[in-house]
Design an enzyme around this catalytic site. Structure first.
Site, PDB file in Angstrom:
ATOM      1  N   LYS A  15       2.186  -3.465   6.665  1.00 40.85           N
ATOM      2  CA  LYS A  15       2.515  -3.640   5.239  1.00 40.85           C
ATOM      3  C   LYS A  15       4.034  -3.551   5.043  1.00 40.85           C
ATOM      4  O   LYS A  15       4.618  -4.337   4.299  1.00 40.85           O
ATOM      5  CB  LYS A  15       1.816  -2.572   4.393  1.00 40.85           C
ATOM      6  N   SER A  65       0.824  -1.209   0.000  1.00 47.53           N
ATOM      7  CA  SER A  65       0.000   0.000   0.000  1.00 47.53           C
ATOM      8  C   SER A  65       0.857   1.258   0.000  1.00 47.53           C
ATOM      9  O   SER A  65       1.917   1.297   0.641  1.00 47.53           O
ATOM     10  CB  SER A  65      -0.872  -0.005   1.254  1.00 47.53           C
ATOM     11  N   TYR A 101      -1.407  -0.112  10.534  1.00 47.61           N
ATOM     12  CA  TYR A 101      -1.678  -0.743   9.238  1.00 47.61           C
ATOM     13  C   TYR A 101      -0.468  -0.585   8.308  1.00 47.61           C
ATOM     14  O   TYR A 101       0.020  -1.554   7.716  1.00 47.61           O
ATOM     15  CB  TYR A 101      -2.934  -0.120   8.612  1.00 47.61           C
TER      16      TYR A 101
HETATM   17  N1  LIG Z   1      -8.738  -1.067  -0.809  1.00 51.58           N
HETATM   18  C1  LIG Z   1      -7.708  -0.268  -0.589  1.00 51.58           C
HETATM   19  O1  LIG Z   1      -7.861   0.949  -0.489  1.00 51.58           O
HETATM   20  C2  LIG Z   1      -6.307  -0.835  -0.487  1.00 51.58           C
HETATM   21  C3  LIG Z   1      -5.210   0.025  -0.686  1.00 51.58           C
HETATM   22  C4  LIG Z   1      -3.924  -0.497  -0.587  1.00 51.58           C
HETATM   23  C5  LIG Z   1      -3.744  -1.837  -0.263  1.00 51.58           C
HETATM   24  N2  LIG Z   1      -4.816  -2.640  -0.059  1.00 51.58           N
HETATM   25  C6  LIG Z   1      -4.590  -4.053   0.307  1.00 51.58           C
HETATM   26  O2  LIG Z   1      -5.148  -4.887  -0.688  1.00 51.58           O
HETATM   27  C7  LIG Z   1      -5.648  -6.078  -0.093  1.00 51.58           C
HETATM   28  C8  LIG Z   1      -7.082  -6.285  -0.532  1.00 51.58           C
HETATM   29  O3  LIG Z   1      -7.847  -5.137  -0.159  1.00 51.58           O
HETATM   30  P1  LIG Z   1      -9.416  -5.041  -0.403  1.00 51.58           P
HETATM   31  O4  LIG Z   1      -9.744  -3.603  -0.524  1.00 51.58           O
HETATM   32  O5  LIG Z   1      -9.824  -5.973  -1.456  1.00 51.58           O
HETATM   33  O6  LIG Z   1      -9.907  -5.544   1.016  1.00 51.58           O
HETATM   34  P2  LIG Z   1     -11.123  -6.527   1.390  1.00 51.58           P
HETATM   35  O7  LIG Z   1     -11.298  -6.448   2.861  1.00 51.58           O
HETATM   36  O8  LIG Z   1     -12.287  -6.271   0.510  1.00 51.58           O
HETATM   37  O9  LIG Z   1     -10.518  -7.948   0.998  1.00 51.58           O
HETATM   38  C9  LIG Z   1      -9.714  -8.694   1.892  1.00 51.58           C
HETATM   39  C10 LIG Z   1     -10.208 -10.123   1.855  1.00 51.58           C
HETATM   40  O10 LIG Z   1      -9.403 -10.898   2.751  1.00 51.58           O
HETATM   41  C11 LIG Z   1     -10.251 -11.710   3.547  1.00 51.58           C
HETATM   42  N3  LIG Z   1      -9.571 -11.987   4.805  1.00 51.58           N
HETATM   43  C12 LIG Z   1      -9.293 -11.117   5.809  1.00 51.58           C
HETATM   44  N4  LIG Z   1      -8.645 -11.762   6.803  1.00 51.58           N
HETATM   45  C13 LIG Z   1      -8.510 -13.056   6.406  1.00 51.58           C
HETATM   46  C14 LIG Z   1      -7.943 -14.211   7.013  1.00 51.58           C
HETATM   47  N5  LIG Z   1      -7.385 -14.166   8.229  1.00 51.58           N
HETATM   48  N6  LIG Z   1      -7.983 -15.384   6.333  1.00 51.58           N
HETATM   49  C15 LIG Z   1      -8.562 -15.447   5.102  1.00 51.58           C
HETATM   50  N7  LIG Z   1      -9.119 -14.378   4.484  1.00 51.58           N
HETATM   51  C16 LIG Z   1      -9.093 -13.202   5.141  1.00 51.58           C
HETATM   52  C17 LIG Z   1     -11.533 -10.894   3.723  1.00 51.58           C
HETATM   53  O11 LIG Z   1     -12.648 -11.703   4.039  1.00 51.58           O
HETATM   54  C18 LIG Z   1     -11.660 -10.257   2.340  1.00 51.58           C
HETATM   55  O12 LIG Z   1     -12.373 -11.103   1.458  1.00 51.58           O
HETATM   56  C19 LIG Z   1      -5.461  -5.926   1.410  1.00 51.58           C
HETATM   57  O13 LIG Z   1      -4.293  -6.608   1.775  1.00 51.58           O
HETATM   58  C20 LIG Z   1      -5.296  -4.436   1.590  1.00 51.58           C
HETATM   59  O14 LIG Z   1      -4.518  -4.131   2.712  1.00 51.58           O
HETATM   60  C21 LIG Z   1      -6.088  -2.183  -0.182  1.00 51.58           C
END
Ligand SMILES: NC(=O)c1ccc[n+]([C@@H]2O[C@H](COP(=O)([O-])OP(=O)(O)OC[C@H]3O[C@@H](n4cnc5c(N)ncnc54)[C@H](O)[C@@H]3O)[C@@H](O)[C@H]2O)c1
Length: 346
Positions: A157, A129, A153
């Site tokens: 990362k 991120s 957070y």
């Molecule tokens: N959306 C954003 O703004 C953003 C920005 C930068 C980085 N990210 C990173 O990208 C990744 C995906 O983000 P997103 O927006 O799709 O988030 P999201 O919460 O929609 O998706 C994360 C998924 O991981 C699953 N999950 C969480 N903990 C778990 C566990 N212990 N075991 C199995 N599954 C688990 C959740 O159920 C969910 O389906 C994350 O790692 C997030 O940190 C997101």
């Protein structure tokens, strides 16, 4: 065609990426515990992929931190590469409950890497991120900028990024991409899959679209005295389908080239202010979106914008969709699914 493990594949970015990877011909095992998503997202991914590609997605409901669940996922098929989305992502929540963030994000990633070592899988794309740049010294931000997180957070990362660098250094053969996302938004143009945060959204886009659809009374705009053109915060918004394409491109590069550690910003390279986004969204939904200007939130920064030129060179990839497309597709999703995928008990 490759056999891939997608952790967190039911989530916002994961579901869109699963669709792109199915369409590219891959076979997928998704590991997700649905702690922040719904099985309905995967059902719709399969529906969008169609009767030929849809069945190439197999689901294992399980927890990233559980060696038994990971063993089950790796036993489902001989996995060639992992795309690792699973994790927790709310900055405010990470301040309130840091140990949970260290547990899921760090211990979960450690368990995943240990399982990969056990089965001899050495290829992984990791969701990092732009948060780990903290308060950037200047914009646009290149990958060489200082990693200086300002919340748990971001630290989690940065720690997983370091863990990945350490495994790469420990033995030859690792193919690793650390993808630093800027602000992923929008939805698949069909309006069938999109972002469905549980509870009150933390980010501008889902909040804005929930106000537009009548689920919330008005948008709070945090800070109108930033040193930006209109005083509101500036971010680099990237359409989730562009981000999904970026993952496909990163996997292709990792699998085609010699082992390496790639660290890439995925962003558009354009900064847009909150008020510009509100105006674009109003054009997309055809009605005014009420908002209130309120004081800045602690820990926020004036502007973050990616320098995406390294990803453009290394992946032959760049964003294709602009803010108008982001708002049009985001509104198609929110207006057709005012309650997202439906109640999740939160
Ligand atoms: N959306 C954003 O703004 C953003 C920005 C930068 C980085 N990210 C990173 O990208 C990744 C995906 O983000 P997103 O927006 O799709 O988030 P999201 O919460 O929609 O998706 C994360 C998924 O991981 C699953 N999950 C969480 N903990 C778990 C566990 N212990 N075991 C199995 N599954 C688990 C959740 O159920 C969910 O389906 C994350 O790692 C997030 O940190 C997101």
């Amino acid at each position: 065609m490759s056999q891939l493990l997608i952790t967190g594949g039911a989530g916002f970015i994961g579901s869109h990426t699963c669709l792109v990877l199915l369409e590219a011909g891959h076979r997928l095992v998704v590991l997700d515990d649905f702690s922040n998503s719904s099985p309905e997202a995967l059902r719709r991914v399969q529906e969008l992929a169609g009767p030929l590609a849809g069945p190439r997605l197999q689901l294992i409901e399980g927890d990233l931190r559980s060696p038994a669940d990971l063993a089950q996922a790796f036993a489902a098929a001989p996995i060639e590469a992992v795309v690792h989305f699973a994790g927790l992502k709310a900055v405010g929540e990470s301040v309130a409950d840091p140990l949970r963030y260290w547990d899921v994000n760090l211990s979960g990633s450690r368990a995943l890497l240990a399982a990969m070592v056990q089965v001899g899988c050495r290829t992984i794309v990791f969701s990092s991120s732009a948060t780990l740049y903290g308060s950037p010294e200047s914009v646009p931000i290149a990958e060489t900028a200082r990693v200086a997180p300002v919340n748990p957070y971001g630290y989690s990362k940065a720690a997983v990024e370091q863990m990945l660098a350490d495994v790469c250094a420990s033995e030859p053969g690792w193919r690793v991409a650390r993808l630093r996302y800027f602000n992923p938004v929008g939805a698949h143009p069909s309006g069938r899959i999109g972002e469905d945060p549980g509870g009150i959204p933390n980010n501008l886009f889902p909040f804005l679209s929930q106000v537009a659809v009548g689920r919330r009374p008005s948008l709070q705009v945090f800070g109108s005295d930033w040193p930006t053109a209109d005083g509101t915060g500036v971010r680099d918004y990237i359409h989730v389908m562009d981000l999904a394409d970026g993952h496909r491109a990163a996997l292709e590069v990792l699998m085609a080239e010699p082992p390496q550690l790639l660290t890439l910003n995925l962003g558009s390279g354009r900064g847009q202010s909150v008020l510009e986004v509100v105006a674009a969204f109003e054009r997309a939904c055809g009605s005014p979106v009420p908002y209130d200007l309120v004081p800045r939130r602690p820990g926020d920064v004036a502007a973050t914008v990616a320098d995406p030129s390294l990803a453009e060179r290394r992946l032959a990839w760049r964003t294709q969709r602009d803010l108008e497309a982001i708002c049009r597709d985001g509104w198609a999703w929110q207006s057709a699914n005012p309650q997202g995928y439906g109640p999740r008990g939160d």
